[in-house]
Design a protein around this motif. Sequence first.
Motif, mmCIF file in Angstrom:
data_model
loop_
_atom_site.group_PDB
_atom_site.id
_atom_site.type_symbol
_atom_site.label_atom_id
_atom_site.label_comp_id
_atom_site.label_asym_id
_atom_site.label_seq_id
_atom_site.Cartn_x
_atom_site.Cartn_y
_atom_site.Cartn_z
ATOM 1 N N THR A 75 23.971 -53.999 14.690
ATOM 2 C CA THR A 75 23.120 -55.189 14.787
ATOM 3 C C THR A 75 23.634 -56.300 13.892
ATOM 4 O O THR A 75 23.699 -57.476 14.295
ATOM 5 N N SER A 76 24.012 -55.949 12.665
ATOM 6 C CA SER A 76 24.553 -56.925 11.725
ATOM 7 C C SER A 76 25.882 -57.488 12.215
ATOM 8 O O SER A 76 26.152 -58.689 12.098
ATOM 9 N N LYS A 79 25.330 -60.150 14.759
ATOM 10 C CA LYS A 79 24.880 -61.405 14.158
ATOM 11 C C LYS A 79 26.044 -62.204 13.585
ATOM 12 O O LYS A 79 26.023 -63.442 13.592
ATOM 13 N N ARG A 80 27.059 -61.512 13.077
ATOM 14 C CA ARG A 80 28.200 -62.202 12.469
ATOM 15 C C ARG A 80 29.199 -62.703 13.500
ATOM 16 O O ARG A 80 29.999 -63.593 13.208
ATOM 17 N N SER A 148 24.975 -56.795 22.885
ATOM 18 C CA SER A 148 24.643 -57.883 21.964
ATOM 19 C C SER A 148 25.899 -58.470 21.331
ATOM 20 O O SER A 148 25.996 -59.681 21.117
ATOM 21 N N LYS A 152 27.836 -62.330 22.283
ATOM 22 C CA LYS A 152 28.174 -63.313 21.254
ATOM 23 C C LYS A 152 29.632 -63.754 21.324
ATOM 24 O O LYS A 152 29.994 -64.820 20.814
#
Length: 284
Positions: A75-76, A79-80, A148, A152
């Motif tokens: 998950t992290s 996000k990055r 996810s 991105k």
Amino acid sequence: MIFLLSATVLSGLATNRALLVGIGKYDRMKTGWNVIHGDNDVVLLLPLLRKRGFEDIVTLTNQQATKAGIVEALTSLAKRCQKGDKVYFHFSGHGQPIRDDNHDEGALKKYDESIIPYDACRDSRKMNGTYAGQYHLIDDELCPLLDSIKRKLGTTGELFVAVDACFSKGIQKDEMTEIDPELLKYVRGTNHAFTPRGRINVKSPKEFTKGAILTVVTACQENERNIEYKSSSGKMYGSLSYYMAILLKSNADFSRWRKCFKDKSYVNRGIFQNIQHPSIEIFP
């Protein structure tokens, strides 16, 4: 420990990122899983990724690689990520089929695949007979996490996933006779499918978002065993991990890696046992 390099980068610049998860020292008394050498794989791959320009690298080994730890790290990572990034995710550990409760695998297939975090148990007799599969990381749960990241990366990024585990349903006894008995101690999975007590409520994953190329390679087919490889130094590694290290020594070109798996360039290297056949899937 968690190892993170240059996690903060200038906005708008494509970055090479990696998440390496390796479990070797499972707690057999608590979980039923035998000790393997997934943690060795992280030690093997980490310096090679650094050398090939991966700036953002996170590692989870042994006790750090719980289900919650792996999910949080993925998950992290998502996000990055930014458009155009190149991302490598590697899992080394046990694998196990688990009952398909949402019936997304089709009528003929009764099981999902799962990777085994540090805190997942081999069967429901563990945790005083109460273990219900809640710490298995099922493919239906993993796919949205990967999507996810894929989402991105845009159309110019790439995501390469290597799973050095097996989702074994069994193997013929006569095929086993050709394998060194010492190596048979280090099989990354079991032919014992996990049957939860009660229903596991996991939604069927949607199709992957179109855009960045997602490549998934595994050490063997879903009905095969994954046998570890003994290197010339005497150290044990995952067969897929060792082959990935060979590829990394040349370059970090994901398109070339895909070609190597499509062409089965690994066949004559003596890394994979003849009972296992690495797989590759590509999602545009």
